[in-house]
Scaffold this motif. Structure first.
Motif, short mmCIF file in Angstrom:
data_model
loop_
_atom_site.label_atom_id
_atom_site.label_comp_id
_atom_site.label_asym_id
_atom_site.label_seq_id
_atom_site.Cartn_x
_atom_site.Cartn_y
_atom_site.Cartn_z
N ALA A 149 2.77 8.17 1.04
CA ALA A 149 1.45 8.80 0.96
C ALA A 149 0.51 8.21 2.01
CB ALA A 149 0.86 8.61 -0.44
N ILE A 168 2.42 23.07 0.31
CA ILE A 168 2.71 22.07 -0.71
C ILE A 168 4.22 21.89 -0.87
CG2 ILE A 168 2.58 21.58 -3.19
CD1 ILE A 168 -0.20 22.86 -3.16
N THR A 195 8.30 14.58 1.63
CA THR A 195 8.20 13.34 0.87
C THR A 195 9.57 12.92 0.34
OG1 THR A 195 5.90 13.75 0.21
CG2 THR A 195 7.20 12.26 -1.18
N ALA A 231 5.49 19.96 2.13
CA ALA A 231 5.06 18.56 2.03
C ALA A 231 5.88 17.80 1.00
CB ALA A 231 3.57 18.50 1.67
N THR A 232 6.20 18.46 -0.11
CA THR A 232 7.02 17.84 -1.14
C THR A 232 8.42 17.54 -0.62
OG1 THR A 232 5.79 19.03 -2.87
CG2 THR A 232 7.91 18.07 -3.49
N LEU A 243 3.28 14.69 1.16
CA LEU A 243 2.14 14.95 0.30
C LEU A 243 0.91 14.14 0.70
CD1 LEU A 243 4.06 15.05 -3.10
CD2 LEU A 243 2.95 17.00 -1.97
N THR A 298 -1.77 17.56 -5.25
CA THR A 298 -0.88 16.54 -4.69
C THR A 298 -0.83 15.29 -5.58
OG1 THR A 298 -2.70 15.72 -3.29
CG2 THR A 298 -1.16 17.27 -2.30
#
Length: 224
Positions: A169, A16, A23, A19-20, A179, A199
């Motif tokens: 996304a 996570i 992003t 992924a953040t 995310l 998410t």
């Protein structure tokens, strides 16, 4: 409850977090390039439209039609449609690097239109007063148009940034990372509902935070 949260973080915390960061990376790079392209385009749209200082029917119509065409294509279709172009420009169509091109192509025209709207709100009388004093067009652009409309520009960029987050996304469908990719690969395809929920919560927090920040900055600039 606490033990379940700890267990979830042990299993998914690193993914996570990565992924953040991806992003933020996609949004940051794409937004910067889109502003560098969109702001001049917006200014050009204003200056070349009928009745303006650099009136040019052909340039205005070409830009106007081109921006409308790009904006009429949903991002998910645009993403797949320009895959060959993306491959040509950056050498790949996957990962963070592979989605920067479609994100810019999608966002820059949107920012240009938002900038055009913001700049057109500037009182025509103020512009004419500076023109009457013999101030150069380039100085009027930066010291009058942009300065007088900066509050609206900030609000426009806030809207564009939020839209860009939504686009990143969707970029998960082509392995773009971030995310969206995490939610799609694990939350949807592997039925990890907790990952999907987390998410979504993170995206909501990002959007709410950006909107609040944009509103505050715009309000402060309006008072100055």
């Amino acid at each position: 409850m606490i033990s379940r949260i700890n267990e979830f973080l042990d299993m998914w915390g690193i993914d996570i977090w990565q992924a953040t960061l991806q992003t933020f990376q996609m949004v940051g790079i794409s937004l910067l390039i889109s502003i560098l392209l969109g702001l001049p385009l917006g200014i050009l749209l204003v200056l070349t439209r009928p009745g303006k200082s650099l009136e040019n029917r052909y340039i205005y119509q070409v830009l106007n039609v081109l921006i409308n065409i790009i904006r009429s294509v949903p991002f998910i279709i645009l993403l797949f449609f320009i895959l060959p172009f993306t491959k040509l420009i950056v050498g790949t169509t996957i990962g963070v690097q592979g989605v920067i091109v479609p994100l810019v192509v999608y966002t820059a025209p949107y920012i240009a239109r938002l900038m055009e709207t913001a700049l057109l709100e500037v009182d025509r009388g103020v512009i004419e007063a500076y023109e009457a004093m013999g101030i150069a067009t380039k100085d009027i652009i930066w010291h009058v148009l942009v300065r007088e409309s900066r509050s609206s520009i900030i609000l426009g960029l806030t809207i564009a940034t939020i839209g860009l987050i939504g686009a990143t996304a969707m970029a998960g469908l082509v392995g773009g990372g971030g995310l969206g990719d995490l939610a799609y690969r694990f939350g949807h395809l592997r039925y990890e509902a907790d990952v999907m929920y987390v998410t979504v919560v993170i995206l909501i927090i990002l959007v709410q935070g950006l909107q609040s920040l944009g509103n505050r900055v715009a309000a402060r600039l309006k008072k100055d």
